[in-house]
Design a protein around this motif. Sequence first.
Motif, PDB file in Angstrom:
ATOM      1  N   ASP A   1       0.849  -1.191   0.000  1.00 55.62           N
ATOM      2  CA  ASP A   1       0.000   0.000   0.000  1.00 55.62           C
ATOM      3  C   ASP A   1       0.888   1.246   0.000  1.00 55.62           C
ATOM      4  O   ASP A   1       1.824   1.357   0.819  1.00 55.62           O
ATOM      5  N   TYR A   2       0.591   2.173  -0.888  1.00 49.26           N
ATOM      6  CA  TYR A   2       1.417   3.383  -1.031  1.00 49.26           C
ATOM      7  C   TYR A   2       1.475   4.175   0.275  1.00 49.26           C
ATOM      8  O   TYR A   2       2.556   4.583   0.722  1.00 49.26           O
ATOM      9  N   ASN A   3       0.318   4.403   0.887  1.00 52.15           N
ATOM     10  CA  ASN A   3       0.282   5.212   2.103  1.00 52.15           C
ATOM     11  C   ASN A   3       1.024   4.546   3.253  1.00 52.15           C
ATOM     12  O   ASN A   3       1.686   5.220   4.052  1.00 52.15           O
ATOM     13  N   GLU A   4       0.948   3.220   3.333  1.00 47.69           N
ATOM     14  CA  GLU A   4       1.688   2.505   4.377  1.00 47.69           C
ATOM     15  C   GLU A   4       3.197   2.683   4.193  1.00 47.69           C
ATOM     16  O   GLU A   4       3.937   2.915   5.156  1.00 47.69           O
ATOM     17  N   LEU A   5       3.637   2.585   2.950  1.00 41.87           N
ATOM     18  CA  LEU A   5       5.066   2.756   2.677  1.00 41.87           C
ATOM     19  C   LEU A   5       5.551   4.154   3.035  1.00 41.87           C
ATOM     20  O   LEU A   5       6.626   4.321   3.620  1.00 41.87           O
ATOM     21  N   MET A   6       4.757   5.160   2.719  1.00 41.92           N
ATOM     22  CA  MET A   6       5.180   6.535   2.955  1.00 41.92           C
ATOM     23  C   MET A   6       5.245   6.868   4.444  1.00 41.92           C
ATOM     24  O   MET A   6       5.947   7.795   4.845  1.00 41.92           O
ATOM     25  N   ARG A   7       4.538   6.117   5.289  1.00 42.14           N
ATOM     26  CA  ARG A   7       4.590   6.359   6.734  1.00 42.14           C
ATOM     27  C   ARG A   7       5.976   6.057   7.300  1.00 42.14           C
ATOM     28  O   ARG A   7       6.344   6.587   8.360  1.00 42.14           O
ATOM     29  N   PHE A   8       6.734   5.236   6.616  1.00 47.56           N
ATOM     30  CA  PHE A   8       8.072   4.898   7.105  1.00 47.56           C
ATOM     31  C   PHE A   8       9.012   6.104   7.071  1.00 47.56           C
ATOM     32  O   PHE A   8      10.072   6.076   7.713  1.00 47.56           O
ATOM     33  N   GLU A   9       8.658   7.158   6.325  1.00 49.65           N
ATOM     34  CA  GLU A   9       9.500   8.364   6.326  1.00 49.65           C
ATOM     35  C   GLU A   9       9.543   9.014   7.705  1.00 49.65           C
ATOM     36  O   GLU A   9      10.398   9.865   7.964  1.00 49.65           O
ATOM     37  N   GLY A  10       8.624   8.633   8.587  1.00 49.60           N
ATOM     38  CA  GLY A  10       8.647   9.151   9.948  1.00 49.60           C
ATOM     39  C   GLY A  10       9.640   8.432  10.848  1.00 49.60           C
ATOM     40  O   GLY A  10       9.909   8.889  11.965  1.00 49.60           O
TER      41      GLY A  10
ATOM     42  N   LYS B   1       9.300   3.058 -28.698  1.00 46.17           N
ATOM     43  CA  LYS B   1       8.945   2.334 -27.478  1.00 46.17           C
ATOM     44  C   LYS B   1       9.886   2.733 -26.344  1.00 46.17           C
ATOM     45  O   LYS B   1      11.105   2.713 -26.511  1.00 46.17           O
ATOM     46  N   TYR B   2       9.285   3.086 -25.206  1.00 45.39           N
ATOM     47  CA  TYR B   2      10.066   3.461 -24.027  1.00 45.39           C
ATOM     48  C   TYR B   2       9.426   2.876 -22.772  1.00 45.39           C
ATOM     49  O   TYR B   2       8.250   2.496 -22.773  1.00 45.39           O
ATOM     50  N   THR B   3      10.193   2.859 -21.708  1.00 47.26           N
ATOM     51  CA  THR B   3       9.700   2.408 -20.404  1.00 47.26           C
ATOM     52  C   THR B   3       9.059   3.576 -19.667  1.00 47.26           C
ATOM     53  O   THR B   3       9.640   4.665 -19.598  1.00 47.26           O
ATOM     54  N   VAL B   4       7.872   3.340 -19.118  1.00 43.85           N
ATOM     55  CA  VAL B   4       7.158   4.359 -18.348  1.00 43.85           C
ATOM     56  C   VAL B   4       7.222   3.972 -16.876  1.00 43.85           C
ATOM     57  O   VAL B   4       6.935   2.829 -16.504  1.00 43.85           O
ATOM     58  N   ILE B   5       7.614   4.933 -16.038  1.00 43.25           N
ATOM     59  CA  ILE B   5       7.716   4.722 -14.594  1.00 43.25           C
ATOM     60  C   ILE B   5       6.652   5.555 -13.895  1.00 43.25           C
ATOM     61  O   ILE B   5       6.596   6.770 -14.070  1.00 43.25           O
ATOM     62  N   GLY B   6       5.812   4.897 -13.111  1.00 51.94           N
ATOM     63  CA  GLY B   6       4.879   5.610 -12.253  1.00 51.94           C
ATOM     64  C   GLY B   6       5.486   5.755 -10.877  1.00 51.94           C
ATOM     65  O   GLY B   6       5.845   4.762 -10.244  1.00 51.94           O
ATOM     66  N   THR B   7       5.613   6.988 -10.380  1.00 55.89           N
ATOM     67  CA  THR B   7       6.311   7.204  -9.110  1.00 55.89           C
ATOM     68  C   THR B   7       5.827   8.484  -8.450  1.00 55.89           C
ATOM     69  O   THR B   7       4.836   9.083  -8.886  1.00 55.89           O
ATOM     70  N   ASN B   8       6.542   8.934  -7.403  1.00 54.54           N
ATOM     71  CA  ASN B   8       6.167  10.160  -6.712  1.00 54.54           C
ATOM     72  C   ASN B   8       7.262  11.209  -6.856  1.00 54.54           C
ATOM     73  O   ASN B   8       8.227  11.022  -7.605  1.00 54.54           O
ATOM     74  N   ASP B   9       7.151  12.300  -6.115  1.00 51.09           N
ATOM     75  CA  ASP B   9       8.081  13.421  -6.261  1.00 51.09           C
ATOM     76  C   ASP B   9       9.455  13.150  -5.648  1.00 51.09           C
ATOM     77  O   ASP B   9      10.385  13.931  -5.845  1.00 51.09           O
ATOM     78  N   ARG B  10       9.620  12.039  -4.901  1.00 45.78           N
ATOM     79  CA  ARG B  10      10.908  11.734  -4.267  1.00 45.78           C
ATOM     80  C   ARG B  10      11.871  11.007  -5.207  1.00 45.78           C
ATOM     81  O   ARG B  10      13.061  10.868  -4.909  1.00 45.78           O
TER      82      ARG B  10
ATOM     83  N   ASP C   1       0.080  16.403  -8.317  1.00 47.52           N
ATOM     84  CA  ASP C   1      -0.159  15.550  -9.487  1.00 47.52           C
ATOM     85  C   ASP C   1      -0.612  14.160  -9.055  1.00 47.52           C
ATOM     86  O   ASP C   1      -1.469  13.547  -9.695  1.00 47.52           O
ATOM     87  N   LEU C   2      -0.025  13.656  -7.950  1.00 42.30           N
ATOM     88  CA  LEU C   2      -0.423  12.347  -7.436  1.00 42.30           C
ATOM     89  C   LEU C   2      -1.848  12.377  -6.907  1.00 42.30           C
ATOM     90  O   LEU C   2      -2.649  11.478  -7.183  1.00 42.30           O
ATOM     91  N   ASP C   3      -2.173  13.441  -6.152  1.00 47.43           N
ATOM     92  CA  ASP C   3      -3.507  13.539  -5.565  1.00 47.43           C
ATOM     93  C   ASP C   3      -4.580  13.692  -6.640  1.00 47.43           C
ATOM     94  O   ASP C   3      -5.674  13.112  -6.535  1.00 47.43           O
ATOM     95  N   LEU C   4      -4.264  14.466  -7.679  1.00 44.67           N
ATOM     96  CA  LEU C   4      -5.245  14.731  -8.739  1.00 44.67           C
ATOM     97  C   LEU C   4      -5.204  13.679  -9.849  1.00 44.67           C
ATOM     98  O   LEU C   4      -6.024  13.736 -10.774  1.00 44.67           O
TER      99      LEU C   4
ATOM    100  N   LEU D   1       2.317   8.121  -9.998  1.00 47.11           N
ATOM    101  CA  LEU D   1       2.091   6.700  -9.765  1.00 47.11           C
ATOM    102  C   LEU D   1       0.640   6.302  -9.999  1.00 47.11           C
ATOM    103  O   LEU D   1       0.349   5.330 -10.701  1.00 47.11           O
ATOM    104  N   GLU D   2      -0.299   7.044  -9.421  1.00 44.02           N
ATOM    105  CA  GLU D   2      -1.713   6.678  -9.556  1.00 44.02           C
ATOM    106  C   GLU D   2      -2.223   6.882 -10.980  1.00 44.02           C
ATOM    107  O   GLU D   2      -3.108   6.158 -11.433  1.00 44.02           O
ATOM    108  N   SER D   3      -1.648   7.838 -11.695  1.00 40.73           N
ATOM    109  CA  SER D   3      -2.032   8.036 -13.102  1.00 40.73           C
ATOM    110  C   SER D   3      -1.599   6.829 -13.933  1.00 40.73           C
ATOM    111  O   SER D   3      -2.355   6.351 -14.794  1.00 40.73           O
ATOM    112  N   ALA D   4      -0.394   6.337 -13.677  1.00 41.20           N
ATOM    113  CA  ALA D   4       0.088   5.154 -14.402  1.00 41.20           C
ATOM    114  C   ALA D   4      -0.761   3.936 -14.068  1.00 41.20           C
ATOM    115  O   ALA D   4      -1.129   3.151 -14.954  1.00 41.20           O
ATOM    116  N   ARG D   5      -1.115   3.790 -12.799  1.00 37.73           N
ATOM    117  CA  ARG D   5      -1.910   2.642 -12.389  1.00 37.73           C
ATOM    118  C   ARG D   5      -3.291   2.659 -13.046  1.00 37.73           C
ATOM    119  O   ARG D   5      -3.798   1.647 -13.522  1.00 37.73           O
ATOM    120  N   ARG D   6      -3.914   3.846 -13.101  1.00 39.12           N
ATOM    121  CA  ARG D   6      -5.270   3.951 -13.642  1.00 39.12           C
ATOM    122  C   ARG D   6      -5.281   3.902 -15.164  1.00 39.12           C
ATOM    123  O   ARG D   6      -6.060   3.156 -15.765  1.00 39.12           O
TER     124      ARG D   6
END
Length: 392
Positions: free
Chosen positions: A75-84, A110-119, A138-141, A200-205
Amino acid sequence: MRLSELIGMAMRTVLANPLRTILTMLGVIIGVASVVTLVSIGRGTSAQIEKQYENLGTNMLVVNITGNGRATQLDYNELMRFEGFPEFETIAPTITKAGSNVKYDRTQEKYTVIGTNDRFPAINKAQVDIGRFVSEADLDLRANVAVLGSEVSKKFFGYLSPVGEQINIDGVVFTVVGRMKEKGENINGNSIDSMIMVPLESARRQFKLGNIRTTYIEAPTKEDIYKAQDTMTQYLTYKFKSDTGFQLVNQDELLNAKTATTNTLTKQLVSVACISLLVGGIGIMNIMLVTVSERTREIGIRKSIGAKRRNILFQFLVEASVISGMGGLFGLLLGIGLSIAWPAINPDQPTQISLDISIYAFLFSALVGIIFGLYPANKASKLRPIDALRFD
Protein backbone atom coordinates in the motif's frame (compact mmCIF):
# COMPACT_ATOMS: atom_id res chain seq x y z
CA MET A 1 85.99 -2.04 -4.79
CA ARG A 2 83.30 0.59 -4.38
CA LEU A 3 79.69 -0.01 -5.43
CA SER A 4 79.84 2.76 -8.05
CA GLU A 5 82.83 1.03 -9.69
CA LEU A 6 80.99 -2.32 -9.65
CA ILE A 7 77.94 -0.72 -11.27
CA GLY A 8 80.17 0.92 -13.90
CA MET A 9 81.80 -2.41 -14.73
CA ALA A 10 78.38 -4.08 -14.88
CA MET A 11 77.05 -1.43 -17.27
CA ARG A 12 80.04 -1.85 -19.59
CA THR A 13 79.53 -5.62 -19.61
CA VAL A 14 75.79 -5.27 -20.28
CA LEU A 15 76.27 -2.75 -23.10
CA ALA A 16 78.96 -4.90 -24.71
CA ASN A 17 76.28 -7.45 -25.71
CA PRO A 18 73.09 -5.38 -26.18
CA LEU A 19 71.04 -8.02 -28.04
CA ARG A 20 71.80 -10.74 -25.50
CA THR A 21 71.01 -8.32 -22.68
CA ILE A 22 67.64 -7.35 -24.18
CA LEU A 23 66.68 -10.99 -24.70
CA THR A 24 67.71 -11.74 -21.10
CA MET A 25 65.62 -8.83 -19.77
CA LEU A 26 62.57 -9.72 -21.86
CA GLY A 27 60.92 -11.91 -19.21
CA VAL A 28 61.39 -9.24 -16.55
CA ILE A 29 60.10 -6.51 -18.89
CA ILE A 30 56.95 -8.49 -19.72
CA GLY A 31 56.40 -9.41 -16.07
CA VAL A 32 56.66 -5.88 -14.68
CA ALA A 33 54.65 -4.37 -17.56
CA SER A 34 51.91 -6.98 -17.05
CA VAL A 35 51.69 -6.35 -13.31
CA VAL A 36 51.51 -2.56 -13.70
CA THR A 37 48.96 -2.72 -16.53
CA LEU A 38 46.68 -5.32 -14.90
CA VAL A 39 46.65 -3.52 -11.55
CA SER A 40 45.87 -0.23 -13.34
CA ILE A 41 42.95 -1.85 -15.16
CA GLY A 42 41.71 -3.51 -11.96
CA ARG A 43 41.83 -0.30 -9.94
CA GLY A 44 40.24 1.65 -12.78
CA THR A 45 37.38 -0.86 -12.86
CA SER A 46 36.92 -0.61 -9.09
CA ALA A 47 36.87 3.20 -9.28
CA GLN A 48 34.31 3.04 -12.10
CA ILE A 49 32.06 0.74 -10.04
CA GLU A 50 32.33 3.03 -7.00
CA LYS A 51 31.46 6.06 -9.14
CA GLN A 52 28.40 4.31 -10.58
CA TYR A 53 27.20 3.44 -7.10
CA GLU A 54 27.84 6.99 -5.89
CA ASN A 55 25.63 8.22 -8.74
CA LEU A 56 22.90 5.88 -7.53
CA GLY A 57 23.61 6.25 -3.81
CA THR A 58 25.35 3.74 -1.56
CA ASN A 59 22.85 4.46 1.23
CA MET A 60 19.95 3.22 -0.89
CA LEU A 61 17.81 0.15 -0.39
CA VAL A 62 15.70 -1.33 -3.20
CA VAL A 63 12.67 -3.44 -2.28
CA ASN A 64 11.50 -5.78 -5.05
CA ILE A 65 8.23 -7.68 -4.72
CA THR A 66 8.59 -11.08 -6.37
CA GLY A 67 5.35 -12.73 -5.26
CA ASN A 68 1.90 -12.38 -6.83
CA GLY A 69 -1.61 -12.04 -5.47
CA ARG A 70 -3.24 -9.95 -2.75
CA ALA A 71 -0.98 -11.48 -0.13
CA THR A 72 2.00 -9.61 -1.57
CA GLN A 73 0.41 -6.23 -2.31
CA LEU A 74 2.00 -3.06 -0.96
CA ASP A 75 0.00 0.00 0.00
CA TYR A 76 1.42 3.38 -1.03
CA ASN A 77 0.28 5.21 2.10
CA GLU A 78 1.69 2.51 4.38
CA LEU A 79 5.07 2.76 2.68
CA MET A 80 5.18 6.53 2.96
CA ARG A 81 4.59 6.36 6.73
CA PHE A 82 8.07 4.90 7.10
CA GLU A 83 9.50 8.36 6.33
CA GLY A 84 8.65 9.15 9.95
CA PHE A 85 11.22 6.58 11.14
CA PRO A 86 14.75 7.92 11.87
CA GLU A 87 16.43 5.28 9.65
CA PHE A 88 14.36 6.33 6.61
CA GLU A 89 15.11 9.54 4.70
CA THR A 90 13.09 9.27 1.49
CA ILE A 91 10.82 6.66 -0.08
CA ALA A 92 9.80 6.39 -3.74
CA PRO A 93 7.45 3.49 -4.65
CA THR A 94 7.24 2.72 -8.37
CA ILE A 95 5.32 0.73 -10.93
CA THR A 96 6.78 0.08 -14.36
CA LYS A 97 5.42 -0.47 -17.84
CA ALA A 98 8.12 -1.50 -20.29
CA GLY A 99 7.78 -1.21 -24.06
CA SER A 100 5.09 1.48 -24.09
CA ASN A 101 4.23 2.99 -27.49
CA VAL A 102 5.05 6.68 -27.32
CA LYS A 103 3.95 9.01 -30.13
CA TYR A 104 4.49 12.65 -30.94
CA ASP A 105 3.52 14.08 -34.29
CA ARG A 106 4.69 11.42 -36.79
CA THR A 107 7.40 9.96 -34.58
CA GLN A 108 6.77 6.76 -32.63
CA GLU A 109 9.11 4.83 -30.34
CA LYS A 110 8.94 2.33 -27.48
CA TYR A 111 10.07 3.46 -24.03
CA THR A 112 9.70 2.41 -20.40
CA VAL A 113 7.16 4.36 -18.35
CA ILE A 114 7.72 4.72 -14.59
CA GLY A 115 4.88 5.61 -12.25
CA THR A 116 6.31 7.20 -9.11
CA ASN A 117 6.17 10.16 -6.71
CA ASP A 118 8.08 13.42 -6.26
CA ARG A 119 10.91 11.73 -4.27
CA PHE A 120 12.16 9.69 -7.21
CA PRO A 121 14.81 12.16 -8.56
CA ALA A 122 16.42 12.76 -5.16
CA ILE A 123 16.85 9.05 -4.44
CA ASN A 124 18.27 8.32 -7.90
CA LYS A 125 20.56 11.38 -7.81
CA ALA A 126 18.85 12.77 -10.92
CA GLN A 127 18.20 16.43 -11.70
CA VAL A 128 15.53 18.26 -13.67
CA ASP A 129 16.93 20.15 -16.65
CA ILE A 130 13.84 22.05 -17.82
CA GLY A 131 10.44 22.49 -16.18
CA ARG A 132 9.61 20.45 -13.09
CA PHE A 133 9.15 16.91 -11.84
CA VAL A 134 5.97 15.16 -10.76
CA SER A 135 4.49 16.87 -7.65
CA GLU A 136 2.35 15.65 -4.75
CA ALA A 137 -0.58 17.56 -6.27
CA ASP A 138 -0.16 15.55 -9.49
CA LEU A 139 -0.42 12.35 -7.44
CA ASP A 140 -3.51 13.54 -5.56
CA LEU A 141 -5.24 14.73 -8.74
CA ARG A 142 -4.04 11.76 -10.81
CA ALA A 143 -2.93 14.27 -13.41
CA ASN A 144 -1.85 13.10 -16.85
CA VAL A 145 1.54 14.80 -16.77
CA ALA A 146 4.89 13.36 -17.82
CA VAL A 147 8.59 14.07 -17.34
CA LEU A 148 10.89 12.94 -20.14
CA GLY A 149 14.36 11.48 -19.87
CA SER A 150 17.00 13.32 -21.90
CA GLU A 151 17.16 10.62 -24.58
CA VAL A 152 13.37 10.53 -24.97
CA SER A 153 13.18 14.31 -25.22
CA LYS A 154 15.94 14.41 -27.82
CA LYS A 155 14.18 11.74 -29.89
CA PHE A 156 10.90 13.66 -30.15
CA PHE A 157 11.90 17.31 -29.71
CA GLY A 158 15.60 17.51 -30.54
CA TYR A 159 17.18 20.33 -28.56
CA LEU A 160 13.90 22.24 -28.15
CA SER A 161 12.06 22.43 -24.84
CA PRO A 162 9.32 19.76 -24.58
CA VAL A 163 7.50 21.53 -21.72
CA GLY A 164 3.85 22.14 -22.57
CA GLU A 165 3.79 19.68 -25.46
CA GLN A 166 1.49 16.68 -25.48
CA ILE A 167 2.59 13.11 -26.14
CA ASN A 168 0.55 9.95 -26.61
CA ILE A 169 1.48 6.96 -24.43
CA ASP A 170 -0.41 3.79 -25.31
CA GLY A 171 -3.39 5.82 -26.47
CA VAL A 172 -3.45 8.20 -23.48
CA VAL A 173 -2.49 11.88 -23.88
CA PHE A 174 -0.01 13.27 -21.35
CA THR A 175 1.23 16.84 -21.03
CA VAL A 176 5.00 17.18 -20.68
CA VAL A 177 5.95 19.25 -17.62
CA GLY A 178 9.70 18.64 -17.49
CA ARG A 179 12.87 17.13 -18.89
CA MET A 180 15.61 15.41 -16.89
CA LYS A 181 19.33 16.10 -17.20
CA GLU A 182 21.40 13.41 -18.87
CA LYS A 183 22.58 10.92 -16.26
CA GLY A 184 23.87 7.82 -18.03
CA GLU A 185 23.53 4.18 -17.05
CA ASN A 186 23.60 3.01 -13.46
CA ILE A 187 25.31 -0.15 -12.22
CA ASN A 188 22.39 -2.32 -13.35
CA GLY A 189 22.56 -1.05 -16.93
CA ASN A 190 19.32 0.95 -16.61
CA SER A 191 19.06 4.62 -17.45
CA ILE A 192 16.59 7.36 -16.54
CA ASP A 193 17.59 8.99 -19.83
CA SER A 194 15.44 6.51 -21.76
CA MET A 195 12.44 6.57 -19.40
CA ILE A 196 9.25 8.59 -19.00
CA MET A 197 8.14 9.43 -15.46
CA VAL A 198 4.43 9.96 -14.62
CA PRO A 199 2.45 10.14 -11.33
CA LEU A 200 2.09 6.70 -9.77
CA GLU A 201 -1.71 6.68 -9.56
CA SER A 202 -2.03 8.04 -13.10
CA ALA A 203 0.09 5.15 -14.40
CA ARG A 204 -1.91 2.64 -12.39
CA ARG A 205 -5.27 3.95 -13.64
CA GLN A 206 -4.47 4.80 -17.26
CA PHE A 207 -2.41 1.69 -18.05
CA LYS A 208 -4.31 -0.68 -15.75
CA LEU A 209 -1.11 -1.65 -13.98
CA GLY A 210 -1.06 -3.81 -10.90
CA ASN A 211 0.61 -3.29 -7.58
CA ILE A 212 3.79 -1.56 -6.50
CA ARG A 213 6.63 -3.89 -7.47
CA THR A 214 9.71 -1.81 -6.68
CA THR A 215 10.33 0.73 -3.92
CA TYR A 216 13.45 2.88 -3.59
CA ILE A 217 14.45 3.78 -0.04
CA GLU A 218 17.16 6.22 0.97
CA ALA A 219 18.62 6.24 4.47
CA PRO A 220 20.23 9.31 6.10
CA THR A 221 23.64 7.60 6.23
CA LYS A 222 25.32 4.45 4.94
CA GLU A 223 25.14 2.95 8.45
CA ASP A 224 21.37 3.59 8.72
CA ILE A 225 20.67 1.56 5.57
CA TYR A 226 21.24 -1.67 7.50
CA LYS A 227 18.73 -0.56 10.15
CA ALA A 228 16.24 0.31 7.39
CA GLN A 229 16.85 -3.09 5.81
CA ASP A 230 16.06 -4.87 9.10
CA THR A 231 12.92 -2.74 9.62
CA MET A 232 11.61 -3.43 6.10
CA THR A 233 12.35 -7.14 6.42
CA GLN A 234 10.32 -7.32 9.64
CA TYR A 235 7.47 -5.30 8.11
CA LEU A 236 7.25 -7.36 4.91
CA THR A 237 7.56 -10.67 6.78
CA TYR A 238 4.69 -9.63 9.06
CA LYS A 239 2.57 -8.27 6.20
CA PHE A 240 3.07 -11.25 3.86
CA LYS A 241 3.06 -13.80 6.72
CA SER A 242 6.20 -15.19 5.11
CA ASP A 243 9.87 -14.37 4.54
CA THR A 244 9.44 -15.06 0.81
CA GLY A 245 7.80 -13.01 -1.95
CA PHE A 246 10.18 -10.08 -1.60
CA GLN A 247 13.83 -9.21 -2.10
CA LEU A 248 15.85 -6.41 -0.52
CA VAL A 249 18.89 -5.13 -2.39
CA ASN A 250 21.37 -3.15 -0.32
CA GLN A 251 23.49 -0.95 -2.60
CA ASP A 252 26.36 -0.82 -0.10
CA GLU A 253 26.52 -4.63 0.06
CA LEU A 254 26.46 -4.81 -3.75
CA LEU A 255 29.30 -2.28 -3.97
CA ASN A 256 31.43 -4.22 -1.48
CA ALA A 257 30.72 -7.53 -3.25
CA LYS A 258 31.54 -6.18 -6.72
CA THR A 259 34.69 -4.42 -5.49
CA ALA A 260 35.85 -7.57 -3.71
CA THR A 261 35.25 -9.65 -6.85
CA THR A 262 37.21 -7.19 -8.98
CA ASN A 263 40.10 -7.10 -6.50
CA THR A 264 40.21 -10.92 -6.32
CA LEU A 265 40.29 -11.20 -10.11
CA THR A 266 43.04 -8.58 -10.32
CA LYS A 267 45.14 -10.43 -7.74
CA GLN A 268 44.77 -13.67 -9.67
CA LEU A 269 45.83 -12.01 -12.91
CA VAL A 270 48.80 -10.36 -11.19
CA SER A 271 49.83 -13.74 -9.78
CA VAL A 272 49.88 -15.14 -13.31
CA ALA A 273 51.88 -12.11 -14.50
CA CYS A 274 54.44 -12.71 -11.76
CA ILE A 275 55.27 -16.02 -13.42
CA SER A 276 56.88 -13.96 -16.20
CA LEU A 277 59.15 -12.40 -13.58
CA LEU A 278 60.21 -15.83 -12.39
CA VAL A 279 60.84 -16.92 -15.98
CA GLY A 280 62.88 -13.75 -16.44
CA GLY A 281 64.87 -14.63 -13.31
CA ILE A 282 65.66 -18.06 -14.72
CA GLY A 283 66.82 -16.37 -17.92
CA ILE A 284 69.11 -14.09 -15.91
CA MET A 285 70.57 -17.04 -14.02
CA ASN A 286 71.18 -18.87 -17.29
CA ILE A 287 72.95 -15.97 -18.96
CA MET A 288 75.02 -15.28 -15.84
CA LEU A 289 76.21 -18.90 -15.85
CA VAL A 290 77.25 -18.41 -19.47
CA THR A 291 79.01 -15.19 -18.49
CA VAL A 292 80.92 -16.94 -15.70
CA SER A 293 82.12 -19.57 -18.20
CA GLU A 294 83.17 -16.89 -20.70
CA ARG A 295 85.08 -14.89 -18.07
CA THR A 296 86.72 -17.72 -16.16
CA ARG A 297 90.24 -16.60 -17.10
CA GLU A 298 89.36 -13.01 -16.09
CA ILE A 299 88.24 -14.30 -12.70
CA GLY A 300 91.49 -16.26 -12.34
CA ILE A 301 93.57 -13.17 -13.15
CA ARG A 302 91.65 -11.00 -10.70
CA LYS A 303 92.01 -13.55 -7.93
CA SER A 304 95.73 -14.03 -8.64
CA ILE A 305 96.38 -10.29 -8.17
CA GLY A 306 94.52 -10.14 -4.87
CA ALA A 307 90.78 -10.01 -5.51
CA LYS A 308 88.90 -11.65 -2.65
CA ARG A 309 85.99 -14.04 -2.95
CA ARG A 310 83.47 -11.42 -1.86
CA ASN A 311 84.73 -9.03 -4.57
CA ILE A 312 83.96 -11.59 -7.28
CA LEU A 313 80.64 -12.45 -5.64
CA PHE A 314 79.54 -8.79 -5.48
CA GLN A 315 80.72 -8.16 -9.05
CA PHE A 316 78.47 -10.80 -10.56
CA LEU A 317 75.58 -10.03 -8.18
CA VAL A 318 75.70 -6.39 -9.26
CA GLU A 319 75.71 -7.42 -12.92
CA ALA A 320 72.65 -9.61 -12.40
CA SER A 321 70.93 -6.80 -10.45
CA VAL A 322 71.73 -4.25 -13.17
CA ILE A 323 70.22 -6.51 -15.85
CA SER A 324 67.06 -7.18 -13.84
CA GLY A 325 66.83 -3.55 -12.68
CA MET A 326 67.06 -2.23 -16.24
CA GLY A 327 64.47 -4.79 -17.30
CA GLY A 328 62.24 -3.66 -14.41
CA LEU A 329 62.66 0.00 -15.42
CA PHE A 330 61.80 -0.69 -19.08
CA GLY A 331 58.86 -2.85 -17.96
CA LEU A 332 57.66 -0.08 -15.64
CA LEU A 333 57.74 2.49 -18.44
CA LEU A 334 56.00 0.07 -20.81
CA GLY A 335 53.32 -0.73 -18.22
CA ILE A 336 52.62 2.96 -17.55
CA GLY A 337 52.43 3.59 -21.29
CA LEU A 338 49.99 0.72 -21.81
CA SER A 339 47.89 1.92 -18.86
CA ILE A 340 47.63 5.39 -20.37
CA ALA A 341 46.87 4.06 -23.85
CA TRP A 342 44.37 1.39 -22.77
CA PRO A 343 41.32 3.73 -22.38
CA ALA A 344 41.90 4.94 -25.94
CA ILE A 345 41.79 1.33 -27.17
CA ASN A 346 38.84 0.39 -24.95
CA PRO A 347 36.88 3.53 -23.91
CA ASP A 348 34.61 1.51 -21.58
CA GLN A 349 37.58 0.30 -19.55
CA PRO A 350 39.23 3.10 -17.52
CA THR A 351 42.60 2.67 -15.82
CA GLN A 352 44.10 4.06 -12.64
CA ILE A 353 47.88 3.89 -12.37
CA SER A 354 48.99 2.62 -8.96
CA LEU A 355 52.24 4.26 -7.86
CA ASP A 356 52.81 1.91 -4.92
CA ILE A 357 52.30 -1.28 -6.97
CA SER A 358 54.56 0.13 -9.72
CA ILE A 359 57.35 0.69 -7.20
CA TYR A 360 56.83 -2.75 -5.66
CA ALA A 361 56.97 -4.39 -9.12
CA PHE A 362 60.23 -2.58 -9.92
CA LEU A 363 61.81 -3.52 -6.57
CA PHE A 364 60.67 -7.12 -6.97
CA SER A 365 62.31 -7.27 -10.40
CA ALA A 366 65.59 -6.11 -8.84
CA LEU A 367 65.18 -8.71 -6.10
CA VAL A 368 64.66 -11.40 -8.75
CA GLY A 369 68.04 -10.48 -10.23
CA ILE A 370 69.75 -10.82 -6.86
CA ILE A 371 68.09 -14.15 -6.05
CA PHE A 372 68.69 -15.78 -9.41
CA GLY A 373 72.13 -14.20 -9.78
CA LEU A 374 73.30 -15.56 -6.43
CA TYR A 375 74.09 -19.07 -7.68
CA PRO A 376 76.22 -17.97 -10.70
CA ALA A 377 77.97 -15.33 -8.55
CA ASN A 378 78.69 -17.86 -5.83
CA LYS A 379 80.02 -20.32 -8.42
CA ALA A 380 82.31 -17.63 -9.85
CA SER A 381 83.59 -16.64 -6.42
CA LYS A 382 84.52 -20.26 -5.57
CA LEU A 383 86.75 -20.74 -8.61
CA ARG A 384 90.36 -21.48 -7.72
CA PRO A 385 92.79 -19.09 -9.44
CA ILE A 386 94.98 -21.89 -10.82
CA ASP A 387 91.99 -23.74 -12.31
CA ALA A 388 90.56 -20.53 -13.74
CA LEU A 389 93.84 -19.55 -15.39
CA ARG A 390 94.17 -22.96 -17.04
CA PHE A 391 90.60 -22.75 -18.39
CA ASP A 392 90.54 -22.58 -22.19
